[in-house]
Scaffold this active site. Structure first.
Site, PDB file in Angstrom:
ATOM      1  N   LYS A   1      -7.509   4.034   2.245  1.00  0.00           N
ATOM      2  CA  LYS A   1      -7.181   5.172   0.888  1.00  0.00           C
ATOM      3  C   LYS A   1      -8.371   4.455   0.363  1.00  0.00           C
ATOM      4  O   LYS A   1      -8.590   3.472   0.243  1.00  0.00           O
ATOM      5  CB  LYS A   1      -5.556   4.141   0.387  1.00  0.00           C
ATOM      6  CG  LYS A   1      -4.572   4.361   1.263  1.00  0.00           C
ATOM      7  CD  LYS A   1      -3.442   3.841   0.589  1.00  0.00           C
ATOM      8  CE  LYS A   1      -2.311   4.333   2.010  1.00  0.00           C
ATOM      9  NZ  LYS A   1      -1.768   5.619   1.734  1.00  0.00           N
TER      10      LYS A   1
ATOM     11  N   ARG B   1       5.299   6.583  10.481  1.00  0.00           N
ATOM     12  CA  ARG B   1       5.698   6.969  11.773  1.00  0.00           C
ATOM     13  C   ARG B   1       5.716   6.598  13.102  1.00  0.00           C
ATOM     14  O   ARG B   1       6.104   7.141  14.307  1.00  0.00           O
ATOM     15  CB  ARG B   1       4.868   8.739  11.504  1.00  0.00           C
ATOM     16  CG  ARG B   1       4.171   8.491  11.643  1.00  0.00           C
ATOM     17  CD  ARG B   1       3.294  10.303  11.417  1.00  0.00           C
ATOM     18  NE  ARG B   1       3.415  10.306   9.932  1.00  0.00           N
ATOM     19  CZ  ARG B   1       3.045  10.863   9.498  1.00  0.00           C
ATOM     20  NH1 ARG B   1       2.970  12.819   9.711  1.00  0.00           N
ATOM     21  NH2 ARG B   1       2.799  11.128   8.234  1.00  0.00           N
TER      22      ARG B   1
HETATM   23  N1  BES Z   1       2.098   4.117   2.718  1.00  0.00           N
HETATM   24  C1  BES Z   1       2.302   5.924   2.769  1.00  0.00           C
HETATM   25  C2  BES Z   1       2.876   6.889   1.778  1.00  0.00           C
HETATM   26  C3  BES Z   1       2.735   6.834   0.044  1.00  0.00           C
HETATM   27  C4  BES Z   1       2.633   7.025  -0.717  1.00  0.00           C
HETATM   28  C5  BES Z   1       3.797   5.736   0.180  1.00  0.00           C
HETATM   29  C6  BES Z   1       2.263   7.235  -2.446  1.00  0.00           C
HETATM   30  C7  BES Z   1       4.642   5.314  -1.308  1.00  0.00           C
HETATM   31  C8  BES Z   1       3.967   6.071  -2.388  1.00  0.00           C
HETATM   32  C9  BES Z   1       1.833   6.130   3.943  1.00  0.00           C
HETATM   33  O1  BES Z   1       1.816   5.620   4.977  1.00  0.00           O
HETATM   34  C10 BES Z   1       0.733   7.474   4.142  1.00  0.00           C
HETATM   35  O2  BES Z   1      -0.453   6.846   3.515  1.00  0.00           O
HETATM   36  N2  BES Z   1       1.116   8.682   4.055  1.00  0.00           N
HETATM   37  C11 BES Z   1      -0.123  10.081   4.694  1.00  0.00           C
HETATM   38  C12 BES Z   1       0.237  10.659   5.456  1.00  0.00           C
HETATM   39  C13 BES Z   1      -0.857  11.902   6.053  1.00  0.00           C
HETATM   40  C14 BES Z   1      -2.556  10.910   6.445  1.00  0.00           C
HETATM   41  C15 BES Z   1      -0.345  12.700   6.678  1.00  0.00           C
HETATM   42  C16 BES Z   1      -0.019  10.187   3.115  1.00  0.00           C
HETATM   43  O3  BES Z   1       0.933  10.740   2.299  1.00  0.00           O
HETATM   44  O4  BES Z   1      -1.277  11.268   2.412  1.00  0.00           O
HETATM   45 MG    MG Z   2      -0.773   4.958   5.141  1.00  0.00          MG
END
Ligand code: BES
Ligand code: MG
Ligand code: ZN
Length: 523
Positions: A295, A369
């Site tokens: 990230k 997931r």
């Molecule tokens: N933990 C994140 C989602 C999240 C984002 C929670 C902001 C709380 C606040 C999750 O694991 C994630 O990173 N999801 C990705 C999925 C994508 C790669 C398909 C996302 O939301 O960008």
């Molecule tokens: Mg994630």
């Protein structure tokens, strides 16, 4: 009975004013060792001439010979919804009295907003009053039930919470109790609901180096140890997770040096030990760096809250046990970090879930997931009356609904109705989202495996493709996935929660379980 006071100078201050002009006596003079009192006042309906106090407000005003009404009227009498005014020296036992604005008495359920506005108003007003007392360093506060002792307690306990465990300078502790002897049961219930949410806030806010998977399990063991003998906690180690063939969960966990834990909680509150349980499942990523699909660093600290699903479901069970709800509940929380070490998942890797399905991991940041796939498979072994999982699963959920409501993806209208009914009462709302085949198609197409962990059109409908992915691991007729990424933290949207991790929707989960425990037709 309360003592009548000799006439005293009454000092009044509107909280919105920051300076202390007009004070002839410092508020501290009145505060030492004395109690504060919070009283509600409704907004006037146009045709009404006089102020509308709550019944506790009326009682107090009688005791002080109408002086409260007098002063409020003389100062323009308006206390807007959620605002407070403090009066000093009205009564010997209560040197500081905060009058808080409750809005319209007739508010009730607002069908456009999908919540009970009266309850929300009470929570907001009482929390504002309590914080005002805390700022004035008043240690003991009595609170007007404002016609709804449960909501008043929730406002008090939620409004005062702040995570300052790691600071030298802490907020002053304020103890709150009900003013007058009625409704104590509802007050206690409200306090337990709010303490449940505060436990979730505590777990979510805690930094990831303090709250590791192991520590998370220890905190829950300690909390649940206090609530009674009908609770069992199993802290499953990596070896157990391997034996269970939870290959998807393990693939995420192995990217970190911190060992994973699969936490399993059994609360047996039903008089019928064999009654089918409600099964809660919560995503427990104690820190989500994204893994190799790292990230951006800005704002990454918020990912210490990526165990919000585990925190809210486990905290809801702590409260359910404290309330002695007549229901069996099982809580499952796969706990690990998502980190990019040398053994971490790499884009394109294929892993195998507990049910044998293979998953191509095209994005290591879609890790939630993977954990949930295995935990949901495991959840199917309990003959559940319903499976409800909560997860801070997708940024796309935040884009869709923001922090207004938790997104609910469910294959059961029965379950949906019950969750929604619970959320109208708690004010921590839910909103139904689709589980169309349209989205399933986008995750079941994969070059190397049965499934892909990201949707084909990656960003579009991201919360829905994530839900469709989970659905591939569900055969139970009553399942709901709650995407709580949008409600994870609070800036100032919910006025009775301070800025920080929100612990939402713990109270909705508790209320849902409480309602289910009364509904014997559901077994
Ligand atoms: N933990 C994140 C989602 C999240 C984002 C929670 C902001 C709380 C606040 C999750 O694991 C994630 O990173 N999801 C990705 C999925 C994508 C790669 C398909 C996302 O939301 O960008
Ligand atoms: Mg994630
Ligand atoms: Zn995550």
């Amino acid at each position: 009975m309360m003592m009548l006071l000799p006439l005293r100078t009454v000092l009044q201050r509107s909280v919105s004013r920051s300076c202390c002009r007009g004070f002839s006596v410092s508020p501290q003079t009145y505060n030492s060792g004395k109690k504060g009192l919070i009283l509600g006042v409704y907004e006037k309906d146009k045709e009404e001439e006089s102020l509308v106090f709550t019944s506790a407000g009326d009682t107090f005003d009688n005791v002080v010979s109408g002086k409260l009404r007098d002063h409020l009227t003389r100062s323009g009498s308006l206390v807007k919804k959620g605002k407070t005014r403090i009066f000093y020296g009205l009564h010997e036992d209560f040197p500081s009295v905060a009058v808080v604005g409750l809005g319209k008495k007739s508010a009730g359920v607002n069908h456009d907003e999908h919540w009970n506005e009266s309850k929300e108003n009470v929570r907001t007003a009482v929390s504002a009053g309590c914080r005002q007392m805390q700022d004035l360093e008043i240690a003991h506060v009595e609170v007007d039930p404002c016609g709804d002792a449960q909501a008043a307690a929730e406002g008090a306990v939620l409004g005062l919470f702040e995570y300052d465990e790691l600071k030298k300078k802490k907020k002053k502790v304020v103890s709150t109790q009900l003013y007058g002897s009625h409704d104590n049961e509802a007050w206690q219930k409200g306090a337990l609901y709010a303490e449940g949410q505060n436990l979730a806030r505590y777990l979510m806010e805690a930094p990831a180096n303090h709250l590791t998977p192991t520590k998370f399990a220890e905190v829950l063991e300690q909390k649940l140890g206090k609530v009674g003998s009908n609770v069992k906690v199993f802290t499953r180690s990596k070896t157990w997770i391997e034996e269970q063939q939870m290959g998807a969960f393990l693939s995420v966990a192995k990217g970190s040096d911190e060992p994973p834990v699969f936490l399993e909680i059994h609360y047996s509150g039903s008089p019928n030990a064999k009654e089918s349980p409600l099964v809660f499942v919560g995503k427990g990523v104690t820190f989500d760096s994204g893994g190799i699909s790292l990230k951006p660093s800005s704002g990454m600290d918020a990912m210490r809250g990526d165990m919000g699903g585990a925190a809210t479901v486990c905290s809801a069970i702590v409260t359910a046990a404290a309330l002695k709800l007549p229901i069996n509940i099982i809580g499952l929380a796969p706990l690990c970090e998502n980190m990019p070490n040398g053994r971490a998942n790499k884009p394109g890797d294929v892993v195998k879930a507990r049910n044998g399905k293979t998953i191509q991991v095209d994005n290591t940041d879609a890790e939630g997931r993977l954990l949930l796939a295995d935990a949901l498979c495991y959840a199917h072994g309990f003959n559940a009356k319903a499976i409800v999982n909560a997860a801070t699963l997708t940024g796309a959920m935040d884009v869709a609904l923001g922090s207004a409501a938790t997104g609910v993806f469910t294959n059961s209208s029965w379950l949906w109705t019950r969750l929604q009914e619970a959320s109208i009462v708690t004010g921590d709302r839910v909103w139904r989202m689709p589980l169309f085949e349209h989205y399933s198609k986008q995750v079941t197409e994969s070059a190397l495996a049965d499934l892909n962990n990201i949707g084909k059109y990656s960003r579009s409908g991201g919360a829905c493709t994530a839900a469709a992915f989970l659905k591939e691991f569900v055969t139970a007729p009553h399942w709901a996935h709650l995407d709580i990424a949008g409600v994870m933290s609070n800036k100032d949207e919910v006025p009775y929660l301070r800025k920080g991790m929100s612990g939402r929707p713990t109270r909705t989960l508790i209320e849902f379980a409480a309602r289910l425990s009364k509904d014997k037709s559901s077994t």
